[in-house]
Write an enzyme that holds these catalytic residues in place. Structure first.
Site, PDB file in Angstrom:
ATOM      1  N   GLU A 241       0.807  -1.226   0.000  1.00 41.30           N
ATOM      2  CA  GLU A 241       0.000   0.000   0.000  1.00 41.30           C
ATOM      3  C   GLU A 241       0.839   1.274   0.000  1.00 41.30           C
ATOM      4  O   GLU A 241       0.461   2.259  -0.625  1.00 41.30           O
ATOM      5  CB  GLU A 241      -0.954   0.007   1.208  1.00 41.30           C
ATOM      6  CG  GLU A 241      -2.056  -1.033   1.082  1.00 41.30           C
ATOM      7  CD  GLU A 241      -3.138  -0.848   2.143  1.00 41.30           C
ATOM      8  OE1 GLU A 241      -3.725   0.233   2.207  1.00 41.30           O
ATOM      9  OE2 GLU A 241      -3.378  -1.808   2.901  1.00 41.30           O
ATOM     10  N   HIS A 257       7.911 -26.658   4.911  1.00 41.16           N
ATOM     11  CA  HIS A 257       7.242 -27.863   4.424  1.00 41.16           C
ATOM     12  C   HIS A 257       6.678 -27.671   3.026  1.00 41.16           C
ATOM     13  O   HIS A 257       5.921 -28.505   2.544  1.00 41.16           O
ATOM     14  CB  HIS A 257       6.150 -28.279   5.419  1.00 41.16           C
ATOM     15  CG  HIS A 257       6.725 -28.607   6.764  1.00 41.16           C
ATOM     16  ND1 HIS A 257       7.142 -29.870   7.117  1.00 41.16           N
ATOM     17  CD2 HIS A 257       7.006 -27.813   7.818  1.00 41.16           C
ATOM     18  CE1 HIS A 257       7.633 -29.848   8.347  1.00 41.16           C
ATOM     19  NE2 HIS A 257       7.565 -28.600   8.790  1.00 41.16           N
ATOM     20  N   LYS A 351     -13.648  -0.004  -4.612  1.00 39.31           N
ATOM     21  CA  LYS A 351     -14.801   0.322  -3.758  1.00 39.31           C
ATOM     22  C   LYS A 351     -15.837   1.108  -4.567  1.00 39.31           C
ATOM     23  O   LYS A 351     -17.038   0.910  -4.431  1.00 39.31           O
ATOM     24  CB  LYS A 351     -14.339   1.121  -2.528  1.00 39.31           C
ATOM     25  CG  LYS A 351     -13.573   0.262  -1.515  1.00 39.31           C
ATOM     26  CD  LYS A 351     -13.157   1.051  -0.286  1.00 39.31           C
ATOM     27  CE  LYS A 351     -12.432   0.128   0.708  1.00 39.31           C
ATOM     28  NZ  LYS A 351     -11.913   0.812   1.880  1.00 39.31           N
TER      29      LYS A 351
HETATM   30  O1  PA5 Z   1      -5.234   0.736   4.321  1.00 34.78           O
HETATM   31  C1  PA5 Z   1      -6.244   0.849   3.634  1.00 34.78           C
HETATM   32  O2  PA5 Z   1      -6.621   1.931   3.161  1.00 34.78           O
HETATM   33  C2  PA5 Z   1      -7.103  -0.353   3.387  1.00 34.78           C
HETATM   34  O3  PA5 Z   1      -6.419  -1.535   3.641  1.00 34.78           O
HETATM   35  C3  PA5 Z   1      -8.386  -0.250   4.230  1.00 34.78           C
HETATM   36  O4  PA5 Z   1      -8.072  -0.414   5.587  1.00 34.78           O
HETATM   37  C4  PA5 Z   1      -9.419  -1.293   3.783  1.00 34.78           C
HETATM   38  O5  PA5 Z   1      -9.787  -1.063   2.453  1.00 34.78           O
HETATM   39  C5  PA5 Z   1     -10.669  -1.267   4.660  1.00 34.78           C
HETATM   40  O6  PA5 Z   1     -11.155   0.037   4.817  1.00 34.78           O
HETATM   41  P1  PA5 Z   1     -11.552   0.519   6.278  1.00 34.78           P
HETATM   42  O7  PA5 Z   1     -10.297   0.408   7.077  1.00 34.78           O
HETATM   43  O8  PA5 Z   1     -11.972   1.934   6.126  1.00 34.78           O
HETATM   44  O9  PA5 Z   1     -12.629  -0.384   6.740  1.00 34.78           O
END
Ligand code: PA5
Length: 357
Positions: A241, A257, A351
């Protein structure tokens, strides 16, 4: 040829970082402190007599706190803790389950669906969120709500999302008083920040050195079941990310394994892999022995491997020492690629596309 970014250029690092990921990471200790001191203050507890199991339901940056809870409490709590990253909940969830529905934005559809399901199964639910639909649903349903501050990326809100789960279990009498352990962890990461934070020069900065090792390589992160497994998963997610780069993770002893057999072909790809081995001197002695043997198996095949040792006193400090080191390394790797660590356009696109139906 473009010149490689200089990680000692603090202003340059901040310029790339449009959403304040560096500042958020610098503020991790303050965030944990706030979680301990104020966020939980007026939170109501669920009315549950006997809890047979605990489920944390969430995705991505909102789920990792669940894994931290699962790993940290494994030897401390007598009921199973499960992390659910799905629309649906496991069959065992029922009136004797405590469900933490965690979504930083409060709008993640899988979490909203699991929340509804937990309610319909009669589970005791607590919502942890900045607001959004989850906040609205919890208020509508009279579900205890832990409202955390907004303004950062979910993955930069680990203190806000994880520490309250410990506090709640402590208040429910399921965990002993963890105050000393949590404050010890907070002081330790404050100290660590001095050496791995953006103002510490590369020569003294392990996270900057790791970023250089991972630059233009395929990171493979290995942890150990029951301890550093959650850190391996966290490093992978943060590299994905923040640095917008691939990364993979696995755990000892399981990887001995299967995965380890796959280090023969194709050499041109294996040569690009840099393995990070997360170590903790408290790991099982047989696992430590396995790691030593494994290093010998991969050493001439991969680009290289780097061992990163947990440090600090107490399990929480040790977990966070590794998480903090990896979080910074992922931000520095983003800078080496010359990209902004904050925006996650692809997640938002998914999303948005899903919201059309
Ligand atoms: O780090 C991020 O932006 C994502 O991994 C979000 O955490 C994920 O899409 C879920 O969204 P939220 O944390 O708002 O529920």
């Amino acid at each position: 040829m473009t010149q490689q970014f200089d990680l000692n250029n603090f202003e340059g690092l901040c310029r790339l970082d449009s959403t304040g990921m560096i500042a958020a990471l610098e503020g991790l200790s303050a965030q944990c402190n706030q979680a301990v001191c104020s966020i939980l203050k007026d939170v109501e507890l669920p009315n549950i007599e006997a809890i047979s199991n605990i489920v944390v339901t969430g995705l991505g940056g909102s789920a990792i706190g669940g894994d931290l809870l699962r790993v940290y409490t494994a030897g401390r709590i007598s009921v199973p803790v499960t992390v659910n990253r799905d629309y649906v909940l496991p069959e065992f969830v029922g009136p004797d389950t405590l469900v933490f529905a965690v979504s930083y934005s409060g709008n993640t559809e899988e979490t909203l669906s699991a929340y509804e399901e937990a309610r319909s199964r009669g589970a005791s639910v607590m919502a942890i969120t900045t607001g959004g639909k989850l906040g609205e649903m919890a208020s509508r349903d009279g579900v205890p709500l832990v409202k955390v501050p907004s303004g950062c990326a979910p993955r930069a809100a680990t203190g806000y999302l994880f520490i309250p789960t410990l506090g709640i279990l402590q208040r429910l009498g399921m965990l002993p008083d963890l105050n000393a352990e949590i404050t010890g962890m907070i002081s330790y990461i404050k100290e660590l920040h001095k050496t791995i934070g953006p103002e510490s020069p590369r020569e003294d900065n392990v996270s900057k050195q790791i970023a250089h090792k991972l630059y233009k390589k395929i990171p493979v992160i290995w942890g150990t079941t029951g301890t550093t497994e959650v850190v391996a998963q966290r490093w992978k997610g943060q590299i994905n990310e923040n640095a917008k780069a691939p990364a993979y993770w696995n755990v000892f002893p399981e990887l001995n394994h299967n995965e380890i057999v796959g280090f023969e072909y194709p050499l041109e790809i294996l040569n690009k892999i840099h393995v990070i081995i997360l170590r903790d001197e408290r790991d099982h002695p047989r696992v430590q022995k396995r790691i030593e043997i494994t290093k010998g198996i991969i050493k001439d095949v991969v680009d290289g491997f780097t061992e990163v040792w947990a440090s600090g006193d107490g399990d929480l400090a040790r977990l966070f020492s590794l998480i903090y080191t990896g979080d910074y390394a992922s931000l520095y790797l983003a800078a080496l690629y010359g990209i902004d660590p904050g925006p996650v356009k692809v997640i938002n696109y998914l999303k948005w596309e899903l919201a059309k139906e």
